[in-house]
Design a protein around this motif. Structure first.
Motif, PDB file in Angstrom:
ATOM      1  N   ALA A 459      42.362  32.688  49.359  1.00 35.31           N
ATOM      2  CA  ALA A 459      42.937  31.407  48.956  1.00 35.31           C
ATOM      3  C   ALA A 459      43.104  31.305  47.445  1.00 35.31           C
ATOM      4  O   ALA A 459      43.685  30.342  46.962  1.00 35.31           O
ATOM      5  N   TYR A 460      42.632  32.323  46.722  1.00 35.85           N
ATOM      6  CA  TYR A 460      42.661  32.269  45.268  1.00 35.85           C
ATOM      7  C   TYR A 460      43.777  33.159  44.715  1.00 35.85           C
ATOM      8  O   TYR A 460      44.235  34.095  45.363  1.00 35.85           O
ATOM      9  N   SER A 461      44.190  32.848  43.488  1.00 34.32           N
ATOM     10  CA  SER A 461      45.252  33.625  42.847  1.00 34.32           C
ATOM     11  C   SER A 461      44.737  34.948  42.308  1.00 34.32           C
ATOM     12  O   SER A 461      45.380  35.977  42.433  1.00 34.32           O
ATOM     13  N   PHE A 462      43.560  34.912  41.692  1.00 37.45           N
ATOM     14  CA  PHE A 462      42.934  36.130  41.197  1.00 37.45           C
ATOM     15  C   PHE A 462      41.481  35.818  40.873  1.00 37.45           C
ATOM     16  O   PHE A 462      41.047  34.658  40.932  1.00 37.45           O
ATOM     17  N   GLY A 463      40.710  36.856  40.531  1.00 41.29           N
ATOM     18  CA  GLY A 463      39.293  36.657  40.229  1.00 41.29           C
ATOM     19  C   GLY A 463      38.708  37.870  39.558  1.00 41.29           C
ATOM     20  O   GLY A 463      39.385  38.879  39.364  1.00 41.29           O
ATOM     21  N   GLY A 464      37.440  37.779  39.217  1.00 35.52           N
ATOM     22  CA  GLY A 464      36.750  38.893  38.583  1.00 35.52           C
ATOM     23  C   GLY A 464      35.725  39.498  39.515  1.00 35.52           C
ATOM     24  O   GLY A 464      35.445  38.961  40.594  1.00 35.52           O
ATOM     25  N   ASN A 465      35.165  40.630  39.111  1.00 37.97           N
ATOM     26  CA  ASN A 465      34.134  41.258  39.918  1.00 37.97           C
ATOM     27  C   ASN A 465      32.862  40.422  39.924  1.00 37.97           C
ATOM     28  O   ASN A 465      32.516  39.785  38.930  1.00 37.97           O
ATOM     29  N   PHE A 466      32.151  40.443  41.037  1.00 38.07           N
ATOM     30  CA  PHE A 466      30.853  39.783  41.105  1.00 38.07           C
ATOM     31  C   PHE A 466      29.863  40.513  40.202  1.00 38.07           C
ATOM     32  O   PHE A 466      29.878  41.738  40.089  1.00 38.07           O
ATOM     33  N   THR A 467      29.000  39.741  39.551  1.00 41.07           N
ATOM     34  CA  THR A 467      27.903  40.298  38.766  1.00 41.07           C
ATOM     35  C   THR A 467      26.796  39.260  38.706  1.00 41.07           C
ATOM     36  O   THR A 467      27.064  38.054  38.738  1.00 41.07           O
ATOM     37  N   GLY A 469      24.951  38.118  40.875  1.00 44.17           N
ATOM     38  CA  GLY A 469      24.892  37.214  42.022  1.00 44.17           C
ATOM     39  C   GLY A 469      25.999  36.202  42.138  1.00 44.17           C
ATOM     40  O   GLY A 469      25.957  35.330  43.014  1.00 44.17           O
ATOM     41  N   ALA A 470      27.042  36.288  41.299  1.00 45.98           N
ATOM     42  CA  ALA A 470      28.136  35.321  41.370  1.00 45.98           C
ATOM     43  C   ALA A 470      29.415  35.957  40.838  1.00 45.98           C
ATOM     44  O   ALA A 470      29.388  36.996  40.174  1.00 45.98           O
ATOM     45  N   GLY A 471      30.547  35.304  41.132  1.00 41.10           N
ATOM     46  CA  GLY A 471      31.828  35.815  40.661  1.00 41.10           C
ATOM     47  C   GLY A 471      32.800  34.689  40.384  1.00 41.10           C
ATOM     48  O   GLY A 471      32.755  33.629  41.013  1.00 41.10           O
ATOM     49  N   LYS A 472      33.705  34.920  39.444  1.00 41.32           N
ATOM     50  CA  LYS A 472      34.730  33.942  39.087  1.00 41.32           C
ATOM     51  C   LYS A 472      35.947  34.080  39.998  1.00 41.32           C
ATOM     52  O   LYS A 472      36.291  35.183  40.431  1.00 41.32           O
ATOM     53  N   ALA A 473      36.594  32.946  40.263  1.00 41.67           N
ATOM     54  CA  ALA A 473      37.862  32.944  40.993  1.00 41.67           C
ATOM     55  C   ALA A 473      38.739  31.836  40.410  1.00 41.67           C
ATOM     56  O   ALA A 473      38.237  30.840  39.875  1.00 41.67           O
ATOM     57  N   PHE A 474      40.057  32.024  40.523  1.00 41.22           N
ATOM     58  CA  PHE A 474      41.003  31.091  39.912  1.00 41.22           C
ATOM     59  C   PHE A 474      42.139  30.789  40.873  1.00 41.22           C
ATOM     60  O   PHE A 474      42.618  31.681  41.591  1.00 41.22           O
ATOM     61  N   LYS A 475      42.564  29.531  40.870  1.00 45.42           N
ATOM     62  CA  LYS A 475      43.709  29.098  41.675  1.00 45.42           C
ATOM     63  C   LYS A 475      44.852  28.691  40.757  1.00 45.42           C
ATOM     64  O   LYS A 475      44.655  27.909  39.817  1.00 45.42           O
ATOM     65  N   GLY A 476      46.037  29.228  41.046  1.00 46.51           N
ATOM     66  CA  GLY A 476      47.205  28.874  40.270  1.00 46.51           C
ATOM     67  C   GLY A 476      47.696  27.479  40.634  1.00 46.51           C
ATOM     68  O   GLY A 476      47.667  27.071  41.788  1.00 46.51           O
ATOM     69  N   LEU A 477      48.125  26.727  39.608  1.00 40.96           N
ATOM     70  CA  LEU A 477      48.654  25.387  39.801  1.00 40.96           C
ATOM     71  C   LEU A 477      50.120  25.373  39.380  1.00 40.96           C
ATOM     72  O   LEU A 477      50.761  26.411  39.299  1.00 40.96           O
ATOM     73  N   MET A 478      50.623  24.205  39.104  1.00 40.16           N
ATOM     74  CA  MET A 478      51.998  24.073  38.636  1.00 40.16           C
ATOM     75  C   MET A 478      52.091  24.543  37.189  1.00 40.16           C
ATOM     76  O   MET A 478      51.104  24.586  36.451  1.00 40.16           O
ATOM     77  N   ASN A 479      53.297  24.881  36.750  1.00 37.91           N
ATOM     78  CA  ASN A 479      53.583  25.201  35.359  1.00 37.91           C
ATOM     79  C   ASN A 479      52.749  26.355  34.813  1.00 37.91           C
ATOM     80  O   ASN A 479      52.333  26.343  33.650  1.00 37.91           O
TER      81      ASN A 479
END
Length: 498
Positions: A459-467, A469-479
């Motif tokens: 469901a996410y646009s992209f993300g980083g590797n887990f480290t 115990g957690a990982g980043k994820a990003f969702k694309g919006l408008m513009n």
């Protein structure tokens, strides 16, 4: 909800050229585009130790500065000369460190014992360094590495060490013009107007900007601990960070020169180089009229290699070096590996070779690529060609292999022993870290474990590797903007800017 600019194209990546695959690998952390040694993090009784310089890894031995370790264990310095350093603790027990040798004498309740070290004490920028074996012995409990991590304990913490130590890792996000630091449980630890593109990780200091200009190094309290009015700053590695200055030339123009600064804010190696890389394995690759390697004192340790075409930083005690050489009576360009003494550890026979990571490197011979160990033995024999390629370097026990098909790529994870894993349902693998794999499905990027169990649906646009115990994820919006999330290993969103 704060909206952020998205500086990459988020369209799904399907059929790609090998060059594009390497770009994707670098972005998602499947291996750096430059060599870098593992950054050892040292803890004592569960507290992360921030050394003024180091740790430094020399020939596979991790070394730490003597003074902060000794003082933490309750030692005071009795005497220092060119033969030995004598320390004493509150109980009257002594530690005698014999300089130029691998032996030390440690007093204890049963008398005195001899402690053997793997490296002789070293002096960098006026500070003495000792190996972890001696440091652990001075603390009375030795030292240990938390399995599967780069986390080292002197006096160990009780309970689940990995969980407790990883809780000190901070992720950084940009929210409404501020930098927000979040731990792996999603608890906000810091908000500041200083801007950073880096996570704090386990660091005490990170380079930051203010109003778009380099400001210096910020600490975990959000204070500008070091004002460093340089043109650009790098991240600390082994206690030193490169910096760039704009320097006037004799012709009246401007050029860039690089040097190194320590965690006290002192320039320890002046800005005299055209290029300067991070320190790793006790050495840094620098370039002026020629390319060579220096130590923490700025002393040239490895001069320019004969026939040099290109070279990389050290990692796992070896540096990939490409030279022009003679094979079969013909002048050819080949890659091999030198050790920290500048000697060929693996002769230059490869068409290409990447830097070592976790004891394994990619290498190509006769147009086909495989994997080698630190002795040059093939772990995976060279058999991949025609667009099939290994992406980046080993990370958390695996490297990504993209196998070229008629219309697309098939992705596999390859272990350090050459074992190939096809993760069920993974589709397009984006990255791997801390036991969690990111992958692309029809609706974006998701996360699963190596058994193929989905922990976050795509469901996410992209993300980083887990480290940690957690990982980043990003969702694309408008513009062409995005929103950020932090996800734990069971798939829960523990922090969001929404």
């Amino acid at each position: 909800m704060q909206r952020h600019r998205l500086f990459i194209n988020n369209r799904r990546l399907t059929v790609m050229l090998a060059a594009g695959l390497f770009t994707l690998a670098a972005f998602f952390g499947l291996g750096n585009t430059y060599a870098h040694a593992d950054r050892w993090e040292v803890f004592d009784q569960g507290e992360h130790l921030f050394f003024p310089e180091g740790p430094i890894e020399i020939d596979g031995v991790v070394m730490v500065p003597l003074r902060p370790v000794a003082e933490r264990f309750g030692y005071t310095f009795e005497s220092v000369d060119n033969k030995e350093i004598v320390l004493k603790d509150a109980k009257g027990y002594k530690a005698v460190i014999r300089l130029g040798t691998k032996t030390a004498l440690l007093g204890h309740e049963g008398g005195t014992k001899t402690q053997l070290s793997a490296q002789v004490p070293r002096n960098f920028n006026g500070a003495w360094f000792i190996d972890l074996a001696l440091a652990g012995a001075m603390g009375g409990q030795g030292h240990s590495t938390v399995p599967g991590t780069n986390l080292i304990q002197l006096r160990p913490v009780t309970g689940d060490a990995k969980t407790k130590l990883e809780s000190q890792y901070w992720f950084n996000f940009n929210v409404k013009g501020e930098t927000v630091s979040v731990d792996n449980q999603g608890q906000e630890q810091l908000k500041t107007s200083y801007a950073s593109v880096l996570d704090f990780g386990y660091e005490e200091l990170i380079p930051v900007k203010k109003s778009g200009y380099t400001a210096g190094f910020m600490n975990r309290s959000g204070e500008l601990a070091i004002e460093a009015p340089h043109y650009q700053l790098g991240q600390f590695s082994e206690g030193l960070a490169w910096f760039k200055d704009l320097v006037k030339t004799e012709s009246g123009g401007i050029t860039v020169k690089m040097g190194y600064i320590n965690r006290a804010g002192k320039v320890v190696i002046p800005a005299i180089y055209n290029r300067a890389n991070d320190f790793s394995d006790g050495l840094a690759k620098v370039s002026g009229a020629k390319t060579f390697y220096i130590d923490h004192n700025g002393k040239t340790v490895i001069p320019t290699v004969t026939g040099l075409q290109s070279s990389e930083s050290f990692s796992n005690g070896l540096a990939a070096v490409t030279v022009r050489t003679i094979i079969g009576g013909k002048s050819v360009i080949r890659t091999g590996f030198i050790n920290t003494k500048g000697k060929w550890a693996i002769k230059p026979i490869y068409d290409y070779a990447g830097s070592f990571s976790e004891g394994v490197a990619t290498a190509a011979l006769n147009g086909k690529s495989g994997l080698i160990d630190i002795k040059g033995n093939w772990i995976v024999k060279p058999k991949y060609s025609g667009g099939s390629t290994f992406l980046g370097q080993f990370h958390d026990g695996y490297i990504l292999l993209a196998i070229s098909g008629k219309y697309d790529y098939t992705y596999r994870l390859v272990g350090t022993k050459g074992n190939i894993i096809a993760v069920p349902g993974a589709g397009q693998i984006a990255g791997f870290g801390d036991g969690i794999l990111s992958y692309y499905g029809d609706n974006g990027m998701g996360f699963m474990n190596l058994a193929g169990k989905v922990i976050v649906n795509p469901a996410y646009s992209f993300g980083g590797n887990f480290t940690a115990g957690a990982g980043k994820a990003f969702k694309g919006l408008m513009n062409n903007e995005y929103s950020a999330f932090l996800i734990n290993k069971v798939g829960e969103v523990v922090w969001s800017e929404e």
